[in-house]
Design a protein around this motif. Sequence first.
Motif, PDB file in Angstrom:
ATOM      1  N   ALA A   1       0.865  -1.179   0.000  1.00 15.81           N
ATOM      2  CA  ALA A   1       0.000   0.000   0.000  1.00 15.81           C
ATOM      3  C   ALA A   1       0.900   1.227   0.000  1.00 15.81           C
ATOM      4  O   ALA A   1       2.102   1.137   0.286  1.00 15.81           O
TER       5      ALA A   1
ATOM      6  N   HIS B   1       0.617   5.786   0.608  1.00 18.73           N
ATOM      7  CA  HIS B   1      -0.196   6.967   0.867  1.00 18.73           C
ATOM      8  C   HIS B   1       0.739   8.137   1.127  1.00 18.73           C
ATOM      9  O   HIS B   1       1.667   8.024   1.936  1.00 18.73           O
TER      10      HIS B   1
ATOM     11  N   ILE C   1      -0.945  -0.147   6.557  1.00 21.79           N
ATOM     12  CA  ILE C   1      -1.687  -0.505   5.346  1.00 21.79           C
ATOM     13  C   ILE C   1      -3.165  -0.176   5.536  1.00 21.79           C
ATOM     14  O   ILE C   1      -3.803   0.410   4.657  1.00 21.79           O
TER      15      ILE C   1
ATOM     16  N   THR D   1      -4.458   3.333   4.836  1.00 28.00           N
ATOM     17  CA  THR D   1      -4.548   3.808   3.450  1.00 28.00           C
ATOM     18  C   THR D   1      -5.907   3.505   2.830  1.00 28.00           C
ATOM     19  O   THR D   1      -6.292   4.133   1.845  1.00 28.00           O
TER      20      THR D   1
ATOM     21  N   HIS E   1      -6.667   0.822   1.166  1.00 27.26           N
ATOM     22  CA  HIS E   1      -6.555  -0.050  -0.004  1.00 27.26           C
ATOM     23  C   HIS E   1      -5.262  -0.861   0.080  1.00 27.26           C
ATOM     24  O   HIS E   1      -4.381  -0.550   0.878  1.00 27.26           O
ATOM     25  N   PHE E   2      -5.161  -1.875  -0.753  1.00 24.98           N
ATOM     26  CA  PHE E   2      -3.946  -2.694  -0.794  1.00 24.98           C
ATOM     27  C   PHE E   2      -3.832  -3.384  -2.145  1.00 24.98           C
ATOM     28  O   PHE E   2      -4.809  -3.480  -2.896  1.00 24.98           O
ATOM     29  N   CYS E   3      -2.630  -3.862  -2.424  1.00 30.72           N
ATOM     30  CA  CYS E   3      -2.382  -4.663  -3.623  1.00 30.72           C
ATOM     31  C   CYS E   3      -1.692  -5.941  -3.175  1.00 30.72           C
ATOM     32  O   CYS E   3      -0.634  -5.894  -2.533  1.00 30.72           O
TER      33      CYS E   3
ATOM     34  N   LEU F   1      -0.528   1.835  -6.370  1.00 28.24           N
ATOM     35  CA  LEU F   1       0.021   1.021  -5.291  1.00 28.24           C
ATOM     36  C   LEU F   1       1.278   0.296  -5.758  1.00 28.24           C
ATOM     37  O   LEU F   1       1.390  -0.067  -6.932  1.00 28.24           O
TER      38      LEU F   1
ATOM     39  N   GLU G   1      -5.531  -5.672  -6.927  1.00 26.74           N
ATOM     40  CA  GLU G   1      -5.661  -4.377  -6.256  1.00 26.74           C
ATOM     41  C   GLU G   1      -7.054  -4.275  -5.639  1.00 26.74           C
ATOM     42  O   GLU G   1      -8.050  -4.588  -6.299  1.00 26.74           O
TER      43      GLU G   1
END
Length: 165
Positions: free
Chosen positions: A25, A27, A63, A66, A68-70, A105, A116
């Motif tokens: 992630a 940011h 994480i 933020t 969101h994550f990948c 990301l 994602e």
Amino acid sequence: MSTIDPRHFRNVLGCYPTGVCVVTASHDGARHAMVVGSFTSISLDPPLVGFFPDKKSSSWPQIAATGHFCANILAADQKHHSSRFAAKAADKFEGLEYATSPAGLPLLHDVLAWIECSIASVTEIGDHLLVVGAVQALEMRDSGTPLLFFRGGYHDLADCIETQA
């Protein structure tokens, strides 16, 4: 109170192989990552995935913040990524070239696949959290095998297939 010995529990569950991925992630220019072996598909409609970070993880709160994550699904020859991102370091990406997903990301080069997600929910479960991600974008390579974790060690699916032949 459970009468199950934690070490025995871990050994028995270690008989079930898992894939290895690096959840990333970012940011405001800060990059975050953690290794998970508990990544899974949850739903096709809507497309949801999940993983289970330890409640004590120092990487997960960064994480989570933020939104969101990948998930970067590691290929068999990427054990070095697992070691790098499992270590405690101020900047786990230092000196590493990487691309970015459509939402910006961190996307590790040559991973087997990436997914994602936006964080849809986080639920406390025992000593872990269940993180559910709503899939926003995903892609895979045309070839390669995954890095597997089985009985306390890393393995290549191709080696397992050759052994069976």
